[in-house]
Design a protein around this motif. Sequence first.
Motif, PDB file in Angstrom:
ATOM      1  N   LYS A  70       2.237 -44.923 -68.378  1.00  0.00           N
ATOM      2  CA  LYS A  70       3.566 -45.893 -68.943  1.00  0.00           C
ATOM      3  C   LYS A  70       4.398 -46.301 -67.931  1.00  0.00           C
ATOM      4  O   LYS A  70       4.813 -47.449 -68.050  1.00  0.00           O
ATOM      5  CB  LYS A  70       4.226 -44.606 -69.714  1.00  0.00           C
ATOM      6  CG  LYS A  70       3.703 -44.063 -70.755  1.00  0.00           C
ATOM      7  CD  LYS A  70       4.333 -42.899 -71.712  1.00  0.00           C
ATOM      8  CE  LYS A  70       3.379 -42.254 -72.527  1.00  0.00           C
ATOM      9  NZ  LYS A  70       4.383 -41.248 -73.470  1.00  0.00           N
ATOM     10  N   SER A  71       4.764 -45.489 -66.744  1.00  0.00           N
ATOM     11  CA  SER A  71       5.487 -45.960 -65.792  1.00  0.00           C
ATOM     12  C   SER A  71       4.839 -46.985 -65.161  1.00  0.00           C
ATOM     13  O   SER A  71       5.555 -48.107 -64.551  1.00  0.00           O
ATOM     14  CB  SER A  71       5.750 -44.715 -64.863  1.00  0.00           C
ATOM     15  OG  SER A  71       6.234 -43.808 -65.475  1.00  0.00           O
ATOM     16  N   VAL A  91       2.807 -49.452 -66.252  1.00  0.00           N
ATOM     17  CA  VAL A  91       2.848 -50.468 -66.965  1.00  0.00           C
ATOM     18  C   VAL A  91       4.413 -51.151 -67.159  1.00  0.00           C
ATOM     19  O   VAL A  91       4.490 -52.357 -66.677  1.00  0.00           O
ATOM     20  CB  VAL A  91       2.406 -50.234 -68.586  1.00  0.00           C
ATOM     21  CG1 VAL A  91       2.773 -51.373 -69.315  1.00  0.00           C
ATOM     22  CG2 VAL A  91       0.988 -49.969 -68.543  1.00  0.00           C
ATOM     23  N   LEU A  92       5.444 -50.308 -67.110  1.00  0.00           N
ATOM     24  CA  LEU A  92       6.687 -50.719 -67.249  1.00  0.00           C
ATOM     25  C   LEU A  92       7.399 -51.137 -65.901  1.00  0.00           C
ATOM     26  O   LEU A  92       8.038 -52.257 -66.068  1.00  0.00           O
ATOM     27  CB  LEU A  92       7.499 -49.702 -68.028  1.00  0.00           C
ATOM     28  CG  LEU A  92       7.236 -49.371 -69.578  1.00  0.00           C
ATOM     29  CD1 LEU A  92       7.919 -48.292 -70.045  1.00  0.00           C
ATOM     30  CD2 LEU A  92       7.330 -50.732 -70.431  1.00  0.00           C
ATOM     31  N   HIS A 118       2.792 -54.120 -74.999  1.00  0.00           N
ATOM     32  CA  HIS A 118       3.094 -53.054 -73.933  1.00  0.00           C
ATOM     33  C   HIS A 118       3.480 -51.752 -74.448  1.00  0.00           C
ATOM     34  O   HIS A 118       3.155 -50.719 -73.790  1.00  0.00           O
ATOM     35  CB  HIS A 118       3.767 -53.670 -72.642  1.00  0.00           C
ATOM     36  CG  HIS A 118       2.823 -54.554 -71.673  1.00  0.00           C
ATOM     37  ND1 HIS A 118       3.551 -55.163 -70.387  1.00  0.00           N
ATOM     38  CD2 HIS A 118       1.651 -54.997 -71.668  1.00  0.00           C
ATOM     39  CE1 HIS A 118       2.691 -55.844 -69.894  1.00  0.00           C
ATOM     40  NE2 HIS A 118       1.531 -55.803 -70.763  1.00  0.00           N
ATOM     41  N   VAL A 143       0.956 -49.554 -76.037  1.00  0.00           N
ATOM     42  CA  VAL A 143       0.390 -48.697 -74.969  1.00  0.00           C
ATOM     43  C   VAL A 143       1.120 -47.491 -74.532  1.00  0.00           C
ATOM     44  O   VAL A 143       0.585 -46.443 -74.396  1.00  0.00           O
ATOM     45  CB  VAL A 143      -0.002 -49.740 -73.734  1.00  0.00           C
ATOM     46  CG1 VAL A 143      -0.690 -48.810 -72.684  1.00  0.00           C
ATOM     47  CG2 VAL A 143      -1.105 -50.764 -74.420  1.00  0.00           C
ATOM     48  N   VAL A 144       2.526 -47.730 -74.077  1.00  0.00           N
ATOM     49  CA  VAL A 144       3.264 -46.898 -73.602  1.00  0.00           C
ATOM     50  C   VAL A 144       3.457 -45.808 -74.667  1.00  0.00           C
ATOM     51  O   VAL A 144       3.637 -44.415 -74.259  1.00  0.00           O
ATOM     52  CB  VAL A 144       4.846 -47.574 -73.366  1.00  0.00           C
ATOM     53  CG1 VAL A 144       5.730 -46.446 -73.015  1.00  0.00           C
ATOM     54  CG2 VAL A 144       4.477 -48.280 -72.069  1.00  0.00           C
ATOM     55  N   VAL A 147      -2.496 -54.463 -71.990  1.00  0.00           N
ATOM     56  CA  VAL A 147      -1.604 -54.484 -70.764  1.00  0.00           C
ATOM     57  C   VAL A 147      -1.960 -55.911 -70.360  1.00  0.00           C
ATOM     58  O   VAL A 147      -0.911 -56.986 -69.990  1.00  0.00           O
ATOM     59  CB  VAL A 147      -2.319 -53.814 -69.655  1.00  0.00           C
ATOM     60  CG1 VAL A 147      -1.571 -53.929 -68.381  1.00  0.00           C
ATOM     61  CG2 VAL A 147      -1.916 -52.311 -70.187  1.00  0.00           C
ATOM     62  N   ALA A 164      12.750 -54.790 -69.152  1.00  0.00           N
ATOM     63  CA  ALA A 164      11.877 -53.945 -68.545  1.00  0.00           C
ATOM     64  C   ALA A 164      12.634 -52.750 -68.191  1.00  0.00           C
ATOM     65  O   ALA A 164      12.140 -51.428 -68.087  1.00  0.00           O
ATOM     66  CB  ALA A 164      11.215 -54.594 -67.355  1.00  0.00           C
ATOM     67  N   GLU A 180      13.415 -50.374 -70.909  1.00  0.00           N
ATOM     68  CA  GLU A 180      12.089 -49.692 -71.398  1.00  0.00           C
ATOM     69  C   GLU A 180      11.873 -48.396 -70.240  1.00  0.00           C
ATOM     70  O   GLU A 180      11.408 -47.191 -70.790  1.00  0.00           O
ATOM     71  CB  GLU A 180      10.850 -50.460 -71.368  1.00  0.00           C
ATOM     72  CG  GLU A 180      10.764 -51.768 -72.352  1.00  0.00           C
ATOM     73  CD  GLU A 180      10.574 -51.379 -73.594  1.00  0.00           C
ATOM     74  OE1 GLU A 180       9.987 -50.397 -74.002  1.00  0.00           O
ATOM     75  OE2 GLU A 180      10.467 -52.436 -74.448  1.00  0.00           O
ATOM     76  N   VAL A 181      11.943 -48.728 -68.917  1.00  0.00           N
ATOM     77  CA  VAL A 181      11.781 -47.659 -68.248  1.00  0.00           C
ATOM     78  C   VAL A 181      12.906 -46.649 -68.186  1.00  0.00           C
ATOM     79  O   VAL A 181      12.752 -45.391 -68.264  1.00  0.00           O
ATOM     80  CB  VAL A 181      11.938 -48.156 -66.655  1.00  0.00           C
ATOM     81  CG1 VAL A 181      11.534 -47.079 -65.608  1.00  0.00           C
ATOM     82  CG2 VAL A 181      10.620 -49.120 -66.404  1.00  0.00           C
ATOM     83  N   LEU A 202      11.891 -44.478 -71.245  1.00  0.00           N
ATOM     84  CA  LEU A 202      10.754 -43.486 -70.889  1.00  0.00           C
ATOM     85  C   LEU A 202      11.340 -42.303 -70.223  1.00  0.00           C
ATOM     86  O   LEU A 202      10.903 -41.184 -70.277  1.00  0.00           O
ATOM     87  CB  LEU A 202       9.960 -44.157 -70.138  1.00  0.00           C
ATOM     88  CG  LEU A 202       8.681 -43.506 -69.452  1.00  0.00           C
ATOM     89  CD1 LEU A 202       7.637 -43.483 -70.654  1.00  0.00           C
ATOM     90  CD2 LEU A 202       7.865 -44.430 -68.260  1.00  0.00           C
TER      91      LEU A 202
END
Lengths: 333, 333
Positions: free
Chosen positions: A115-116, A118-119, B92, B95-96, B118, B152, B155-156, B159
Motif C-alpha cells: 500500500k505504502s 503504491v501511494l 490504486h 489495490v490498497v 497499479v 496522494a 491517501e498516505v 493509510l
Amino acid sequence: MGLDDAVVKPHERLAEVLAGDLDAVNSLIRARMASEHAPRIPEVSAHLIEAGGKRLRPMLTLASARLCGYDGPFHVHLAATVEFIHTATLLHDDVVDESGQRRGRPTANLLWDNKSSVLVGDYLFARAFQLMVEPGNLRVLDILSNAAATIAEGEVLQLTAANDLKTDEGVYLKVIRGKTAALFSAATEVGGVIAEQPADTVEALRIYGDALGISFQMVDDLLDWQGDVGATGKNVGDDFRERKLTLPIIKAVAAADADERAFWVRTIEKGDQRDGDLDRATDLLTRHGALDATRDAATGWAETAKEAMRRLPADPMRDLLIDLADYVVARIR
Amino acid sequence: MGLDDAVVKPHERLAEVLAGDLDAVNSLIRARMASEHAPRIPEVSAHLIEAGGKRLRPMLTLASARLCGYDGPFHVHLAATVEFIHTATLLHDDVVDESGQRRGRPTANLLWDNKSSVLVGDYLFARAFQLMVEPGNLRVLDILSNAAATIAEGEVLQLTAANDLKTDEGVYLKVIRGKTAALFSAATEVGGVIAEQPADTVEALRIYGDALGISFQMVDDLLDWQGDVGATGKNVGDDFRERKLTLPIIKAVAAADADERAFWVRTIEKGDQRDGDLDRATDLLTRHGALDATRDAATGWAETAKEAMRRLPADPMRDLLIDLADYVVARIR
C-alpha cells in the motif's frame, strides 16, 4: 555498476563535473519529497532515493543542458523531475514484481507494505508533475508527460507479454523503450529544449538518450543471466523465475528445436520450474549464442548513441557522454 | 446515488444541460484510454470508466466553464483529465483497500490482478497529464498538478491514520480534503481559470468545489454506517472492518467512557473483531449522536458550498450547482 576499472568511471567523472548542480538537485529532491501531514512519505522515499542510486538519469539532463550552454536554474527542476519519475516507477515495479531486494537492500514493499509503495509512488509522480510545471515551458511538459505515458504503457506491455513465448524482438524493443529508454531520451531531450537549441541538436540528444537507454536495458537483461549479485543487486536468474521474456531468452526460443521448445513451454508458459532448469536454460542460451547476440545488440545501440552525440560540437561534456555509452556496455565485457 | 426522488435529480439535470459537452468528454476519454501496444489498458480502464459512474467531477468542470461563459474547446480536455485522475485513483485505492467490489461490480484487481490495476492506474495518470498540457495554460497545470499531490498525500495520511485512535477531526478533514475535495475543487477552479475569470469568481468556484467535496465524502462515510448496498455499491460496515477512522467513529471515540474505549482499542487498534461487534459499534455511534453530528457537519459544508456559489451572478447553471449541493446531502435524509 560493478566494473572494477583502474580509470575513473565516466558516470563518476560526470558526477564530479556536475557536482554543484547535483547538490542542488539533491537539495530540491529532499525539499520536495517532504510532506507536512504524512511522514510515511519521506520515510519510504528516502529509503530508495538515499540508497546509493547513481543519479544517472538526472545527470543526463544536467549534462545535456550544460553541454548546450544553458545557464538558467531550471535544469535542476527537470533533473529532479526525472529522478522522481524514476523512483516512483521503481516503487511500483517492486510491487508488481513482488521483489524483495533492490540495490542490495530490502525493497520498500517489504519494509513497509505494498500500500505504502503504491501511494508514495503516486505522490512522487504528482511531485514530478509539479516540478516540471515550474519552468513554464510547454514543450518540456509535452516531452515529459509523453514519456510518463510511454513508461506506463511499456510496463503494461511487459506484464501482458510475460509468460508468452510469442513475444518477439519487436515487442521486446517496445517494452524496453517504454520501461527504460523513454525516460533516458526525455532526460537528454529536455536538457536541449530548456537551452533553446535548434531542432537537429535536440534530436541528436533525444536519439542519444533513446539508444543509451536501450543499450542500458539490454545489458541489464544480459546481467540477469550472467551477472553477480554484488554487481547488480539482483539474483542471477530472476527473469527466468519471473518468466520474463527478455532478449537472451527470446533469441534462444527462436532457435529452439522441438525438445527445447517443450522445455520453454513448460518453464516459461506453464511456469513449471524444477531443480536444474535454470542451468539448462543458461546452457541453451549459451549454445545458441543468445548471450553473445544480446551483447552485440547492446554494443550496437551504444554505437548509435555515440554517433548521435558526435553530431554535436566537440566539448569535454560531449566526450564524457560518449564515454558513458561505452561504459554502459563495458559492464558486460 | 440511490435517492428515489419524484423530481429529476440535479446531477441528471446537469447531464441533460451538458449533454453535448459530455459526449465530447466521453469520446475523448475513449480515444485517450486506447493503447496501440497494450490492449490490457483499455480493457481495465473500460471496466471502470464504462461502469455507470455519474461523471460528477467532469461535469463540475464543464458546468463551471459554461457558467463562466467559456466557449473554447479545452473544458472538454480538462473534464477528461479530471475523470482520468479520478479513475486512476480508484484503481490504486482498490489495490490498497484490497476491495472486491466497486459500484456493485467486481473490482479490476479481482478481475485481472493488482499488477494491472497499479500499472493501468499509472497509465491513466500519465494520460491525464498529457491532456492537461494541451490547453497550454500554466495556471491550469499548476492547479491540477497540486491537486494530484494533495490527493496522494491524503491517501498516505489515511493509510497511516488507519487503526490509530488518536486520529482526530483535524486529521480527518485533511484526509478527505486530499482524497476527495482536492479533485472537486480543482475541477471547478480550472473551469473558471480557462474562462479567464477574475480572482474572486475563481475563488468562489474553488470554495464551492472544496466544500462540496468535503460534504460528499462525509455523506459517503455516514452511508458506510447506515446505507444499503444497492445505494452505495459498498457493504455497510466496510470502514469498521477495515479499521478506518472516519468522522462518525472519531466522534464516538471522543465521547467514549472507559469500557467503550476498551472496545474501540480492541476492534480498531488491535483489529480483534468478533460477531456482534459491528452492531455494538453502530449502537455506540447512535447513542453518542455521532451519526446525527456527521449529518449536521455534511449539511454545514453543503451550505458553505451554496453560499460560495451564490456570490456568482444568477444563472440557471449556477442554480443547478446550488441544487447539486443540496442533493449530495439529501442522499442521507
